[in-house]
Design a protein around this motif. Sequence first.
Motif, PDB file in Angstrom:
ATOM      1  N   ARG A 127       0.836  -1.206   0.000  1.00  0.00           N
ATOM      2  CA  ARG A 127       0.000   0.000   0.000  1.00  0.00           C
ATOM      3  C   ARG A 127       0.868   1.252   0.000  1.00  0.00           C
ATOM      4  NH1 ARG A 127      -4.349   1.730   4.750  1.00  0.00           N
ATOM      5  NH2 ARG A 127      -5.356   3.427   3.580  1.00  0.00           N
ATOM      6  N   GLU A 128       1.872   1.290   0.856  1.00  0.00           N
ATOM      7  CA  GLU A 128       2.748   2.459   0.947  1.00  0.00           C
ATOM      8  C   GLU A 128       3.508   2.695  -0.351  1.00  0.00           C
ATOM      9  OE1 GLU A 128       5.065   1.471   4.350  1.00  0.00           O
ATOM     10  OE2 GLU A 128       3.530   2.123   5.792  1.00  0.00           O
ATOM     11  N   ALA A 129       3.742   1.615  -1.089  1.00  0.00           N
ATOM     12  CA  ALA A 129       4.431   1.743  -2.375  1.00  0.00           C
ATOM     13  C   ALA A 129       3.469   2.033  -3.521  1.00  0.00           C
ATOM     14  CB  ALA A 129       5.218   0.460  -2.668  1.00  0.00           C
ATOM     15  N   GLY A 130       2.179   2.125  -3.218  1.00  0.00           N
ATOM     16  CA  GLY A 130       1.183   2.408  -4.256  1.00  0.00           C
ATOM     17  C   GLY A 130       0.926   1.246  -5.181  1.00  0.00           C
ATOM     18  N   ARG A 131       1.180   0.032  -4.686  1.00  0.00           N
ATOM     19  CA  ARG A 131       1.062  -1.128  -5.564  1.00  0.00           C
ATOM     20  C   ARG A 131      -0.179  -1.990  -5.304  1.00  0.00           C
ATOM     21  NH1 ARG A 131       6.958  -1.443  -4.793  1.00  0.00           N
ATOM     22  NH2 ARG A 131       6.577  -2.840  -3.033  1.00  0.00           N
TER      23      ARG A 131
END
Length: 258
Positions: A178-182
């Motif tokens: 989530r933090e990596a936008g994936r």
Amino acid sequence: MSDLAGVVLAAGAGTRLAPLTRLRPKALCPVGNRPLLDHAIERLASVLPAESIAVNLHHRAHLVEEHLDRLPDVVHRSRERPQALGTAGAIGALLPWVDGRDVAVTNVDAWSSPALDLAEVIDGWDRERVRLLTVDVGEEADFGTLRYCGVALMPHHLVRHLRAEPSGLYEVLWRREREAGRLDLVTTDAEVIDCGTPHDYLRANLASSGGTSVVHPEARVADGAVVERSVVWDRSEVHHREHLVSAIRAEHLTVLVR
């Protein structure tokens, strides 16, 4: 989908569903007169053969195993001892069985209406990112206004690093993605209910029946008894002149839902 393994997460103690889970494991609590475990296996079996489906076991595992013994199809069993491994640890323990496949996970307590088509959830998945099935609840939830509803697709290149130790999927994998936008979040309009509490468990039963009470054929409802918006398990009785409203009658227990 021979390169996909399905896992039903069914090892939890179901403490939020107490006192019902003092009588039966959460996986065997019925919705629409069928155990939640049967619904979860059927959800995966809509796209996978039985031999590609696994169930993890811990809390009162012997009762769940006895139920699995009575099912026509044989699914793989992952027995977690001496402690439950959590959602990530469960996959870590299953990695030898997964054998390089991508993984579809479903929570045993996530009841879904027949309108949920798992093939549609899988369709278009890039097999690179974690895909989570969500519903839009219109208020703050897990991911903005989207609430995770118990179905996840995970590529093997991500799950292969999970370990067979107590851990959660969000903590060790999903949060990082989530933090990596994936994270790949998809929504469904089908009704999906987390049966984690007696309130939501009753709601799922009523949704499964179209709003009428769910009374098991082996339950005894005496003449003159009234059952409204309620669930009555097998081996249960509603007595003469008793008025059961918005309640769960589970053997000798009655849970009032207000």
